[in-house]
Write a protein that holds these residues in place. Structure first.
Motif, PDB file in Angstrom:
ATOM      1  N   ARG A  75       0.841  -1.209   0.000  1.00 23.54           N
ATOM      2  CA  ARG A  75       0.000   0.000   0.000  1.00 23.54           C
ATOM      3  C   ARG A  75       0.873   1.255   0.000  1.00 23.54           C
ATOM      4  O   ARG A  75       0.570   2.239  -0.671  1.00 23.54           O
ATOM      5  N   GLU A  76       1.979   1.207   0.750  1.00 24.14           N
ATOM      6  CA  GLU A  76       2.897   2.346   0.785  1.00 24.14           C
ATOM      7  C   GLU A  76       3.479   2.607  -0.614  1.00 24.14           C
ATOM      8  O   GLU A  76       3.626   3.748  -1.031  1.00 24.14           O
ATOM      9  N   LEU A  77       3.801   1.510  -1.324  1.00 21.58           N
ATOM     10  CA  LEU A  77       4.370   1.647  -2.668  1.00 21.58           C
ATOM     11  C   LEU A  77       3.345   2.239  -3.633  1.00 21.58           C
ATOM     12  O   LEU A  77       3.680   3.057  -4.491  1.00 21.58           O
ATOM     13  N   ILE A  78       2.083   1.817  -3.496  1.00 20.22           N
ATOM     14  CA  ILE A  78       1.015   2.339  -4.354  1.00 20.22           C
ATOM     15  C   ILE A  78       0.812   3.836  -4.094  1.00 20.22           C
ATOM     16  O   ILE A  78       0.707   4.634  -5.022  1.00 20.22           O
ATOM     17  N   GLU A 388      11.602   7.957   8.127  1.00 15.26           N
ATOM     18  CA  GLU A 388      10.320   7.738   8.811  1.00 15.26           C
ATOM     19  C   GLU A 388      10.345   8.316  10.224  1.00 15.26           C
ATOM     20  O   GLU A 388       9.408   8.988  10.653  1.00 15.26           O
ATOM     21  N   TYR A 389      11.443   8.057  10.953  1.00 14.64           N
ATOM     22  CA  TYR A 389      11.544   8.553  12.336  1.00 14.64           C
ATOM     23  C   TYR A 389      11.547  10.078  12.358  1.00 14.64           C
ATOM     24  O   TYR A 389      10.818  10.695  13.139  1.00 14.64           O
ATOM     25  N   TYR A 390      12.367  10.692  11.495  1.00 18.73           N
ATOM     26  CA  TYR A 390      12.507  12.151  11.523  1.00 18.73           C
ATOM     27  C   TYR A 390      11.226  12.849  11.058  1.00 18.73           C
ATOM     28  O   TYR A 390      10.783  13.818  11.691  1.00 18.73           O
ATOM     29  N   ILE A 425       9.979   7.265   0.061  1.00 16.81           N
ATOM     30  CA  ILE A 425      10.290   8.647   0.423  1.00 16.81           C
ATOM     31  C   ILE A 425       9.214   9.593  -0.112  1.00 16.81           C
ATOM     32  O   ILE A 425       8.759  10.499   0.589  1.00 16.81           O
ATOM     33  N   LEU A 426       8.796   9.369  -1.359  1.00 15.86           N
ATOM     34  CA  LEU A 426       7.731  10.192  -1.929  1.00 15.86           C
ATOM     35  C   LEU A 426       6.472  10.135  -1.073  1.00 15.86           C
ATOM     36  O   LEU A 426       5.834  11.151  -0.786  1.00 15.86           O
ATOM     37  N   THR A 461      13.948  13.459  -9.936  1.00 17.86           N
ATOM     38  CA  THR A 461      12.618  13.168  -9.385  1.00 17.86           C
ATOM     39  C   THR A 461      12.272  14.117  -8.245  1.00 17.86           C
ATOM     40  O   THR A 461      11.189  14.713  -8.214  1.00 17.86           O
ATOM     41  N   PHE A 462      13.196  14.280  -7.294  1.00 16.29           N
ATOM     42  CA  PHE A 462      12.895  15.065  -6.093  1.00 16.29           C
ATOM     43  C   PHE A 462      13.183  16.559  -6.271  1.00 16.29           C
ATOM     44  O   PHE A 462      12.565  17.394  -5.602  1.00 16.29           O
ATOM     45  N   GLN A 463      14.122  16.879  -7.171  1.00 16.09           N
ATOM     46  CA  GLN A 463      14.428  18.289  -7.405  1.00 16.09           C
ATOM     47  C   GLN A 463      13.231  19.006  -8.021  1.00 16.09           C
ATOM     48  O   GLN A 463      12.957  20.165  -7.689  1.00 16.09           O
ATOM     49  N   LYS A 464      12.492  18.310  -8.898  1.00 15.83           N
ATOM     50  CA  LYS A 464      11.300  18.896  -9.519  1.00 15.83           C
ATOM     51  C   LYS A 464      10.246  19.244  -8.466  1.00 15.83           C
ATOM     52  O   LYS A 464       9.438  20.163  -8.657  1.00 15.83           O
TER      53      LYS A 464
END
Length: 565
Positions: A75-78, A388-390, A425-426, A461-464
């Protein structure tokens, strides 16, 4: 006007009835849930699919939508895919019914906002029959699709069971690890179709040698393993020789080209002090590495007394400690402030640092355990824990998040190429509502070189989305300037060994000035590490460096004891 308003109201009511009829009578399972997984509504088809009598029963008994999945992490991946692409269409996942039986379903969905609340709307239908027509679910879960031999997942399960058996009854157990050589040459020369056929043919021959003596599995692209138990375990070296001879005599022909292969074999006998499958696999992998160093077609047996293996033995002890730390919350986050040198310090700006806490409360620095984590593929698990912790901590401290200007989070080179971690992460950003622009990811210069394509894809991916990227330990390699233009990074963190002596070493100062000039031309910021005095900080400011970090600015402290700079 009143009549027009009445007609509009009637139309809306009619539309609502139509939607309700569609929702109730749809052949597909339809549902809505909050982003955290709490179910809001389900239709009768959804209930039937998962084995519930009616919507009321399902809503009462299902606490979270992740209960639909045989593996709740799916589910997390979806969600990660939805956050990346805006929606997910026809994703095939293994589900679990109320009675515990597993089946395959296809899911489509997207997130919509209603009344200031975000909901996931999804549709599901059963695709088990089609899946079973190709291959039984059990076979698919336990066998490699290319070769037909057991896969890594099944091997790990059997190894876990075999270890339990060996410990309980003090029986013999030996693991063989095979690394085939020259496969890349076939792929490069003839294409992956030829490489796949080679793997398929050779695995058939190797499997027939192992036969019923033990379990034979493909555990990597060109890596295989053999598990031998009981009376067969002491005969492992003889079997290893047979397998070596099969590879040595094997000839692969493709379009009039003939190829020969080589193999390195690592042997690891079980010992009573070994408690996890990861330890035994690591021992066999280390022995295989030593066999490879001897040259082509060699066998090496793991021994703790072998001087060449002592480094690996030390790493293996860290593997066990890392797994324990992940399971028992023995990791702790520290922070270290860094200071802008060319502008006013606004808000919190710091780097997250990881420590492993011992039972006596002492903190272990990451340089002690991270090399083992990277070698034995545990670094992505650690990175997942850190994020996840942070992010969870930030959610619990909204006032801190408001004042946060930028946090730097280190990612290992292995994490950069981990697609599942990228989706994780997303999803974490969305789940915890963390603004992307407040996070800077740090990657090391050495790993960026090795994984250039994966690094660029990850950064893009993340810079955008707004994240910042920093290249850590810059200046540690002689090729630094050659590839700096190729990496779309925002900051360069200058290697501390160049910074700490700039007051006494003119060469180091010249190199720091050179890095500043190059990065400014490329529109990048600079961060100097190992700043241990005010004098060094002043010199860096004069050189035009943007930020300073080190004991002269602030020492690392536990995140739970956070204090403003």
């Amino acid at each position: 006007i009143i009549k027009r308003h009445h007609l509009k109201q009637q139309t809306a009511i009619t539309d609502l009835h139509h939607y309700y009829d569609f929702f109730q009578n749809s052949a597909e399972g339809l549902y809505a849930s909050k982003v955290d997984g709490q179910l809001v509504s389900v239709n009768p088809a959804m209930c039937s699919l998962f084995g519930y009598k009616n919507p009321k029963e399902m809503l009462l008994q299902v606490n979270n939508a992740d209960e639909f999945y045989a593996d709740s992490s799916d589910r997390e991946l979806i969600l990660g895919e939805i956050h990346k692409n805006g929606k997910v269409i026809g994703k095939e996942i293994q589900g679990i019914r109320k009675d515990g039986s597993e089946f395959w379903f296809s899911i489509s969905g997207q997130i919509k906002e209603q009344n200031d609340e975000r909901y996931l709307f999804g549709s599901i239908f059963d695709v088990t029959a089609r899946k079973q027509s190709n291959m039984s679910l059990k076979y698919l879960a336990s066998h490699d699709s290319l070769t037909g031999v057991f896969n890594r997942r099944e091997f790990d399960t059997r190894l876990q069971s075999a270890l339990h058996q060996a410990k309980s009854h003090n029986t013999d157990l030996t693991l063989l690890y095979l690394d085939l050589e020259q496969i890349k040459q076939v792929n490069d020369t003839c294409g992956h179709k030829a490489g796949d056929l080679l793997i398929k043919q050779l695995s058939l021959k190797l499997g027939s040698v192992v036969s019923d003596k033990g379990m034979f599995a493909r555990v990597g692209g060109d890596e295989f393993a053999v598990l031998l138990e009981g009376d067969e375990a002491p005969m492992a070296y003889l079997l290893a020789n047979e397998l070596l001879n099969v590879v040595r005599e094997f000839r692969f022909t493709w379009e009039n080209k003939v190829f020969t292969l080589g193999v390195s074999v690592g042997q690891a006998p079980w010992q009573p002090n070994i408690s996890t499958p990861e330890e035994l696999m690591s021992m066999a992998d280390s022995a295989c590495f030593m066999a490879k160093k001897k040259g082509r077609n060699h066998i090496h047996t793991f021994s703790a007394d072998d001087k060449h293996m002592q480094r690996y033995d030390k790493e293996l002890s860290w593997v066990s400690k890392i797994n324990e730390a992940l399971q028992n919350e023995q990791f702790e986050l520290y922070y270290q402030h860094y200071l802008p040198l060319s502008k006013k310090n606004i808000g919190h700006q710091y780097e997250l640092l990881l420590r492993m806490t011992q039972l006596d409360g002492k903190a272990i620095l990451p340089e002690a355990f991270l090399p083992a984590a990277e070698r034995y593929s545990l670094s992505a698990k650690i990175d997942r824990w850190v994020i996840e912790y942070y992010f969870n901590w930030l959610t619990k401290h909204p006032e801190h998040l408001d004042e946060l200007t930028q946090v730097s989070i280190n990612l290992s080179g292995h994490s950069i190429g981990d697609k599942e971690l990228k989706l994780f992460i997303l999803n974490a950003f969305e789940k915890h509502s963390i603004p992307y622009h407040k996070v800077s990811f740090e990657i090391t210069e050495s790993m960026a070189i090795v994984r250039m394509e994966e690094t660029i894809e990850f950064i893009n991916t993340f810079q955008k989305l707004g994240c910042v990227f920093a290249l850590d330990d810059f200046g540690s390699g002689i090729t630094s300037y050659n590839y700096l233009k190729s990496l779309p990074i925002d900051q360069v963190k200058i290697n501390g060994s160049l910074v700490k002596n700039i007051l006494v070493d003119p060469i180091d100062l010249a190199m720091v000035n050179s890095i500043h000039d190059i990065t400014k031309a490329l529109g990048m910021e600079t961060v100097a590490k190992f700043v241990e005095s005010t004098e060094v900080m002043v010199a860096l400011g004069k050189a035009g460096i943007d930020f300073a970090q080190g004991y002269g600015i602030a020492k690392p402290m536990p995140l739970l004891e956070f204090k403003k700079y």
